[in-house]
Scaffold this motif. Structure first.
Motif, mmCIF file in Angstrom:
data_model
loop_
_atom_site.group_PDB
_atom_site.id
_atom_site.type_symbol
_atom_site.label_atom_id
_atom_site.label_comp_id
_atom_site.label_asym_id
_atom_site.label_seq_id
_atom_site.Cartn_x
_atom_site.Cartn_y
_atom_site.Cartn_z
ATOM 1 N N GLU A 92 0.819 -1.214 0.000
ATOM 2 C CA GLU A 92 0.000 0.000 0.000
ATOM 3 C C GLU A 92 0.847 1.256 0.000
ATOM 4 O O GLU A 92 0.330 2.349 -0.165
ATOM 5 N N GLN A 93 2.152 1.133 0.209
ATOM 6 C CA GLN A 93 3.027 2.297 0.260
ATOM 7 C C GLN A 93 4.322 1.999 -0.483
ATOM 8 O O GLN A 93 4.950 0.968 -0.269
ATOM 9 N N VAL A 94 4.705 2.909 -1.364
ATOM 10 C CA VAL A 94 5.957 2.800 -2.105
ATOM 11 C C VAL A 94 6.709 4.119 -1.967
ATOM 12 O O VAL A 94 6.128 5.190 -2.168
ATOM 13 N N THR A 95 7.977 4.051 -1.612
ATOM 14 C CA THR A 95 8.808 5.235 -1.449
ATOM 15 C C THR A 95 10.006 5.151 -2.394
ATOM 16 O O THR A 95 10.709 4.134 -2.414
ATOM 17 N N LEU A 96 10.215 6.198 -3.161
ATOM 18 C CA LEU A 96 11.369 6.296 -4.053
ATOM 19 C C LEU A 96 12.171 7.538 -3.678
ATOM 20 O O LEU A 96 11.596 8.578 -3.336
ATOM 21 N N GLU A 97 13.501 7.440 -3.757
ATOM 22 C CA GLU A 97 14.387 8.568 -3.490
ATOM 23 C C GLU A 97 15.138 8.935 -4.764
ATOM 24 O O GLU A 97 15.628 8.055 -5.480
ATOM 25 N N PHE A 98 15.231 10.230 -5.020
ATOM 26 C CA PHE A 98 15.948 10.735 -6.187
ATOM 27 C C PHE A 98 16.952 11.784 -5.718
ATOM 28 O O PHE A 98 16.726 12.483 -4.728
ATOM 29 N N TYR A 99 18.045 11.905 -6.466
ATOM 30 C CA TYR A 99 19.116 12.840 -6.097
ATOM 31 C C TYR A 99 19.452 13.724 -7.315
ATOM 32 O O TYR A 99 20.449 13.516 -8.001
ATOM 33 N N ARG A 127 12.304 12.896 -1.998
ATOM 34 C CA ARG A 127 11.729 11.618 -1.572
ATOM 35 C C ARG A 127 10.225 11.662 -1.858
ATOM 36 O O ARG A 127 9.528 12.571 -1.403
ATOM 37 N N ILE A 128 9.737 10.669 -2.591
ATOM 38 C CA ILE A 128 8.326 10.624 -2.977
ATOM 39 C C ILE A 128 7.722 9.328 -2.449
ATOM 40 O O ILE A 128 8.219 8.237 -2.738
ATOM 41 N N THR A 129 6.665 9.458 -1.665
ATOM 42 C CA THR A 129 5.970 8.308 -1.091
ATOM 43 C C THR A 129 4.545 8.280 -1.617
ATOM 44 O O THR A 129 3.810 9.268 -1.491
ATOM 45 N N THR A 146 7.336 20.112 9.387
ATOM 46 C CA THR A 146 7.926 18.813 9.730
ATOM 47 C C THR A 146 6.921 17.705 9.433
ATOM 48 O O THR A 146 6.336 17.121 10.353
ATOM 49 N N PRO A 147 6.638 17.400 8.157
ATOM 50 C CA PRO A 147 5.702 16.325 7.835
ATOM 51 C C PRO A 147 6.250 14.976 8.271
ATOM 52 O O PRO A 147 7.439 14.824 8.520
ATOM 53 N N ASP A 148 5.348 13.984 8.320
ATOM 54 C CA ASP A 148 5.753 12.654 8.755
ATOM 55 C C ASP A 148 6.865 12.089 7.881
ATOM 56 O O ASP A 148 7.788 11.441 8.362
ATOM 57 N N SER A 149 6.775 12.342 6.574
ATOM 58 C CA SER A 149 7.787 11.802 5.671
ATOM 59 C C SER A 149 9.155 12.443 5.902
ATOM 60 O O SER A 149 10.188 11.806 5.716
ATOM 61 N N VAL A 150 9.169 13.726 6.307
ATOM 62 C CA VAL A 150 10.444 14.375 6.625
ATOM 63 C C VAL A 150 11.068 13.720 7.852
ATOM 64 O O VAL A 150 12.261 13.415 7.893
ATOM 65 N N LYS A 151 10.237 13.509 8.892
ATOM 66 C CA LYS A 151 10.754 12.875 10.096
ATOM 67 C C LYS A 151 11.281 11.479 9.801
ATOM 68 O O LYS A 151 12.318 11.072 10.330
ATOM 69 N N GLU A 152 10.562 10.739 8.941
ATOM 70 C CA GLU A 152 11.009 9.393 8.594
ATOM 71 C C GLU A 152 12.316 9.443 7.807
ATOM 72 O O GLU A 152 13.213 8.619 8.012
#
Length: 381
Positions: free
Chosen positions: A85-92, A107-109, A154-160
């Motif tokens: 149900e959740q996919v996270t990708l990181e780009f630089y 970071r895109i979730t 400080t969204p949840d994704s930032v904290k993660e």
């Protein structure tokens, strides 16, 4: 995401021109920005201060939209092809386009509850630019406005992302230090009563153990190896609290446990011997992680050496209605040097320890012959 790119483009353009006002009735001192959207809907953003939003001015709007368009498309495609149900990708992008004003990390979730969700939870995309600015987009097909956007400092994704970055940095280091506290109980085992003394028992709860530990965790092997060596100074405090009216008394060149001959009828509320030591352990630890890189199970065994820093006895009693405390410092024929075995076992955030002194607590034939056993829980691991 329906109308997402139009909203995001308008949002970024608004960051340089939107006026701020205090939200009536909104708790705290957050700034409020009201954004007029093309579909005549409105969006309210709450942030700690305007400086967080102004950080976006360093990026070129058209380049950023193109980047996000491509990255979110990849993330949504990965989400559709995934059973999760959740996919996270990181780009630089900063590495892909050196010298250009683009975020160092994106970071895109993608969170998609699916059509079968009875609660009709909104599909959601989190976009994190660097480690400071986050955008959360909800797709609400049953809502007239269609899309809602939320920005927080400080969204949840930032904290993660921050937690994951700290964990990765920690795991990559071959040596790192930490501080923890051992808190537990003491007991004397293999005890023999010397001539002139009395048999005695310790109060279990009153005979406490406390150790302040500055440890160095040394990984043995390449990255990901579960084998570690643990060492570093420990400042330990052992308390031996006697039951009944007995005291630790120096008699000649010996230490005995007996009643005070000068006040045999005095009722003691507390009678203890306190010892402070500096220790140096060397423990081999097997530390196993779960799939997310977090602690799962640990087990370790090794030994320690130490030196006595000080010791004293303390009694507490009532005298004519007044509470009195007498403290006497001295060696009490305690062994200066100590050595022994110690071990630890832990599951997730809970760690238990045990320490067994191989040496006698008191010097040979100078006190009760016994060895110290300490056990308890480790805190702040």
């Amino acid at each position: 995401m329906k109308r997402f790119f139009a909203l995001l483009a308008f949002l970024l353009l608004t960051l340089t021109t939107a006026s701020t006002a205090r939200a009536a009735g909104h708790p705290g001192n957050d700034d409020t920005i009201l954004v007029k959207l093309p579909n005549q809907a409105t969006m309210t953003l709450y942030v700690k201060d305007k400086a967080q939003l102004r950080q976006m001015r360093q990026y070129k709007l058209d380049s950023l939209i193109v980047l996000l368009d491509a990255y979110i498309t990849q993330a949504e495609a990965a989400g559709k092809n995934s059973k999760s149900e959740q996919v996270t990708l990181e780009f630089y992008p900063a590495k892909e386009q050196p010298g250009k004003q683009v975020p160092e990390q994106i970071r895109i979730t993608v969170r998609n509850q699916g059509p079968g969700n009875q609660n009709k939870s909104a599909d959601r995309v989190d976009v994190v630019l660097g480690r400071a600015f986050g955008v959360t987009v909800y797709d609400k097909p049953d809502d007239k406005e269609g899309v809602s956007v939320r920005i927080s400092s400080t969204p949840d994704s930032v904290k993660e992302a921050q937690r994951k970055a700290r964990q990765e940095e920690r795991n990559n280091r071959a040596v790192h230090s930490n501080f923890n506290i051992d808190l537990g109980l003491n007991t004397l085992v293999n005890r023999e009563t010397p001539v002139g003394g009395q048999d005695f028992d310790l109060r279990p709860i009153g005979s406490r153990y406390l150790s302040l530990n500055w440890h160095y965790d040394i990984r043995v092997g390449k990255k990901g190896s579960p084998l570690h060596l643990l060492t570093g100074p420990e400042l330990a405090f052992n308390n031996y609290m006697l039951d009944k009216n007995l005291q630790f008394i120096e008699s000649g060149n010996r230490t005995v446990v007996a009643l005070d001959a000068t006040n045999p009828d005095r009722e003691l509320q507390k009678s203890k011997l306190a010892v402070s030591t500096i220790n140096l352990p060397l423990v081999a630890v097997l530390d196993f992680k779960n799939k997310k890189g977090r602690d799962a199970f640990r087990i370790g065994a090794g030994g320690f050496v130490g030196y006595r820093l000080g010791s004293h006895t303390k009694i507490k009693y009532e005298d004519n209605g007044n509470t009195k405390k007498d403290k006497d410092r001295g060696s009490y024929n305690l062994a200066d040097f100590q050595y022994g075995l110690q071990g630890t076992i832990g599951i997730r955030g809970l760690d238990l320890f045990a320490k067994y002194n191989l040496n006698e607590t008191f010097k040979n034939n100078r006190g009760p012959q016994a060895q110290t056993l300490s056990f308890g829980v480790s805190l702040l691991q």
